[in-house]
Design a protein around this motif. Structure first.
Motif: not given
Length: 160
Positions: A115-127
Motif C-alpha cells: 500500500v503506497l497511498e491510502q488517500k487518493t483522488s478516488k474515494e474508497g481506492w488506495w494506490k
C-alpha cells in the motif's frame, strides 16, 4: 526586478538560478496535517495525502502537485518521503478484481500488495504496488496485514 509576486507571503524569483531548490527529480511528500488553501495559488491538503514536490523554496512555501493540480503548500505541513515509493504497509487481497479503468490493477485472491497511498483522488481506492506495477485498488477488497513478513507469505490456498 526579478521577483514575481505570487501572494504577499509567497514571492518567487523569476531568475532561473533563484527559482528554488530542485534536484531535477520530483520528490514525494506526505501531508502531516490538513491545510485549507487560503489563496488561489495554494493547494488544500488532507492529512496523509501524498504531494509531488516540484520546487522547494526557501521562503517556507513549496510548489507541489496533487492530482495534476499545481500550487503552493506550506513546507512545515509536509514531510519528504524517500525518492523511492516505500510501502506504508502490506495488504492481502480478499476478492478477485478485474480492472475497469487504466489506472487500476487486476487483483487475485491471496495476492499481497504494497500500500503506497491510502488517500487518493478516488474515494474508497488506495494506490498499491503488485509485482512492480502501481495502480489503484478498491480498499474494501484489501485486508491490512499487521503480522510479520513470514505470516504475510503464508497465504491459505483457496478451496475449489
Amino acid at each position: 526586478n526579478g521577483i514575481k509576486e505570487v501572494t504577499n507571503s509567497k514571492a518567487v524569483s523569476c531568475e532561473p538560478e533563484n527559482r528554488g531548490i530542485s534536484s531535477g527529480k520530483l520528490h514525494k511528500a506526505v501531508a502531516n496535517y490538513s491545510y485549507k488553501a487560503e489563496d488561489d495559488d495554494e493547494l488544500s491538503l488532507e492529512e496523509g495525502q501524498i504531494v509531488e514536490i516540484l520546487v522547494e523554496h526557501e521562503n517556507g512555501w513549496w510548489l507541489g502537485r496533487v492530482d495534476g493540480v499545481e500550487g503552493f503548500v506550506p513546507s512545515n505541513y509536509v514531510k519528504i518521503l524517500d525518492i523511492e515509493d516505500k510501502p506504508l504497509l502490506k495488504a492481502r487481497v480478499k476478492y478477485d478484481y478485474v480492472t475497469c479503468q487504466e489506472d487500476e490493477l487486476t487483483l487475485r485472491v491471496g495476492d499481497i500488495v504494497d500500500v503506497l497511498e491510502q488517500k487518493t483522488s478516488k474515494e474508497g481506492w488506495w494506490k498499491v504496488r503488485l509485482r512492480d506495477k502501481d495502480g489503484l485498488a478498491p480498499d474494501n477488497f484489501l485486508e491490512i496485514n499487521d503480522s510479520e513478513e513470514e505470516d504475510v507469505m503464508n497465504v491459505p490456498t483457496q478451496q475449489a
